[in-house]
Motif scaffolding. Structure first.
Motif, PDB file in Angstrom:
ATOM      1  N   THR A  13       0.717  -1.340  -0.139  1.00 23.36           N
ATOM      2  CA  THR A  13       0.034  -0.049  -0.201  1.00 23.36           C
ATOM      3  C   THR A  13       0.906   1.443   0.076  1.00 23.36           C
ATOM      4  O   THR A  13       2.034   1.249   0.306  1.00 23.36           O
ATOM      5  CB  THR A  13      -0.902  -0.050   1.169  1.00 23.36           C
ATOM      6  OG1 THR A  13      -1.849   1.104   1.038  1.00 23.36           O
ATOM      7  CG2 THR A  13      -0.232   0.181   2.748  1.00 23.36           C
ATOM      8  N   GLY A  16      -2.998   6.959   0.669  1.00 19.22           N
ATOM      9  CA  GLY A  16      -3.931   7.290  -0.545  1.00 19.22           C
ATOM     10  C   GLY A  16      -4.519   6.232  -1.112  1.00 19.22           C
ATOM     11  O   GLY A  16      -5.623   6.224  -1.628  1.00 19.22           O
ATOM     12  N   MET A  18      -5.600   3.079  -0.183  1.00 19.60           N
ATOM     13  CA  MET A  18      -6.899   2.529   0.231  1.00 19.60           C
ATOM     14  C   MET A  18      -8.321   3.407  -0.148  1.00 19.60           C
ATOM     15  O   MET A  18      -9.184   3.083  -0.665  1.00 19.60           O
ATOM     16  CB  MET A  18      -7.084   2.586   1.917  1.00 19.60           C
ATOM     17  CG  MET A  18      -8.185   1.790   2.343  1.00 19.60           C
ATOM     18  SD  MET A  18      -8.373   1.370   4.255  1.00 19.60           S
ATOM     19  CE  MET A  18      -8.362   3.391   4.782  1.00 19.60           C
ATOM     20  N   GLU A  19      -7.790   4.821   0.153  1.00 21.59           N
ATOM     21  CA  GLU A  19      -8.975   5.791  -0.296  1.00 21.59           C
ATOM     22  C   GLU A  19      -9.296   5.604  -1.956  1.00 21.59           C
ATOM     23  O   GLU A  19     -10.550   5.788  -2.412  1.00 21.59           O
ATOM     24  CB  GLU A  19      -8.639   7.130   0.146  1.00 21.59           C
ATOM     25  CG  GLU A  19      -8.721   7.444   1.627  1.00 21.59           C
ATOM     26  CD  GLU A  19      -7.436   7.004   2.130  1.00 21.59           C
ATOM     27  OE1 GLU A  19      -7.358   6.820   3.255  1.00 21.59           O
ATOM     28  OE2 GLU A  19      -6.433   6.360   1.215  1.00 21.59           O
ATOM     29  N   GLN A  20      -8.289   5.269  -2.666  1.00 22.96           N
ATOM     30  CA  GLN A  20      -8.560   5.291  -3.925  1.00 22.96           C
ATOM     31  C   GLN A  20      -8.730   3.927  -4.654  1.00 22.96           C
ATOM     32  O   GLN A  20      -8.849   3.389  -5.785  1.00 22.96           O
ATOM     33  CB  GLN A  20      -7.268   5.733  -4.764  1.00 22.96           C
ATOM     34  CG  GLN A  20      -7.116   7.292  -4.599  1.00 22.96           C
ATOM     35  CD  GLN A  20      -5.676   7.898  -4.981  1.00 22.96           C
ATOM     36  OE1 GLN A  20      -4.943   7.247  -5.871  1.00 22.96           O
ATOM     37  NE2 GLN A  20      -5.285   9.256  -4.495  1.00 22.96           N
ATOM     38  N   ASP A  21      -8.803   2.957  -3.510  1.00 24.64           N
ATOM     39  CA  ASP A  21      -9.128   1.428  -3.953  1.00 24.64           C
ATOM     40  C   ASP A  21      -7.995   1.003  -4.756  1.00 24.64           C
ATOM     41  O   ASP A  21      -8.226   0.196  -5.694  1.00 24.64           O
ATOM     42  CB  ASP A  21     -10.355   1.348  -4.586  1.00 24.64           C
ATOM     43  CG  ASP A  21     -10.804  -0.232  -4.623  1.00 24.64           C
ATOM     44  OD1 ASP A  21     -10.436  -0.896  -3.571  1.00 24.64           O
ATOM     45  OD2 ASP A  21     -11.622  -0.626  -5.711  1.00 24.64           O
TER      46      ASP A  21
END
Length: 206
Positions: A13, A16, A18-21
């Motif tokens: 990861t 950002g 996770m927020e942007q998948d």
């Protein structure tokens, strides 16, 4: 003794992501750590599995990932297994029984199996043999205090003792946290719905 498995993954990861998948170019959810515990019908841990995995597309871990998980590059380079070997070993640990996660980790597992097979690597056990189940919706419904909590903080959300050495975002610790939550709920009379689990016996090690 009848048992089932709880598992958790740590995967690559970036800030950002996770927020942007994980939609930015080159950002794949490659597994870096697999943790799993085998628990009995009372949710007591009877066996553990943990391994590091070497990512292929992004072999260099991001500083963000290392800060989040505590997993450093040297450890992965030294101790990490090839993805196909790690997934094969994990599926063997599952022994065809039910496999629970707090979230859709089975989707990430499936992605990694697909990538390994596309590279011509062999996965020796089928991911579809065990019954994979995301218990987060159920757990959040029966214990609303956990709704905004990740797996590694379930024990805190339920005001439980620390379930094991370690910290959140370490896959094995997160498994112990999930098991502690289930054990606590069972003690209050709240158990997973009957028929949800495909129970396996503890015989042999595959």
């Amino acid at each position: 003794m009848p048992t089932f498995v709880i598992f958790d993954l740590e995967f690559t990861t970036w800030p950002g992501a996770m927020e942007q998948d994980w939609s930015a170019p080159g950002q794949l959810r490659e597994i870096v750590q697999i943790g799993a515990v085998r628990v009995d019908e009372g949710y007591s841990v009877v066996e553990e599995y943990e391994t590091l995995v070497r990512p292929v597309v992004n072999p260099r871990l991001s500083p963000f990932f290392t800060t989040l998980t505590g997993i450093d590059q040297r450890s992965v380079d030294r101790d990490g297994l090839a993805p196909a070997r790690a997934v094969t070993d994990f599926l063997a640990f599952c022994r065809g029984g039910s496999v629970l996660s707090y979230g859709n980790d089975m989707l990430v597992l499936g992605e990694n199996i697909g990538w390994a097979r596309a590279r011509g690597e062999e996965i020796k056990h089928s991911a579809f043999t065990p019954g994979f189940l995301n218990i987060r919706p159920w757990l959040n419904a029966v214990a609303p205090a956990t709704t905004a909590t990740n797996s590694g903080r379930l024990w805190q959300a339920l005001s439980l003792p620390r379930p094991a050495p370690g910290h959140e975002h370490s896959a094995l610790f997160d498994c112990h946290s999930i098991a502690a939550a289930l054990r606590h709920l069972a003690g209050t009379g709240v158990t997973l719905p009957a028929g949800l689990l495909q129970i396996s016996g503890v015989r042999g090690t595959s």
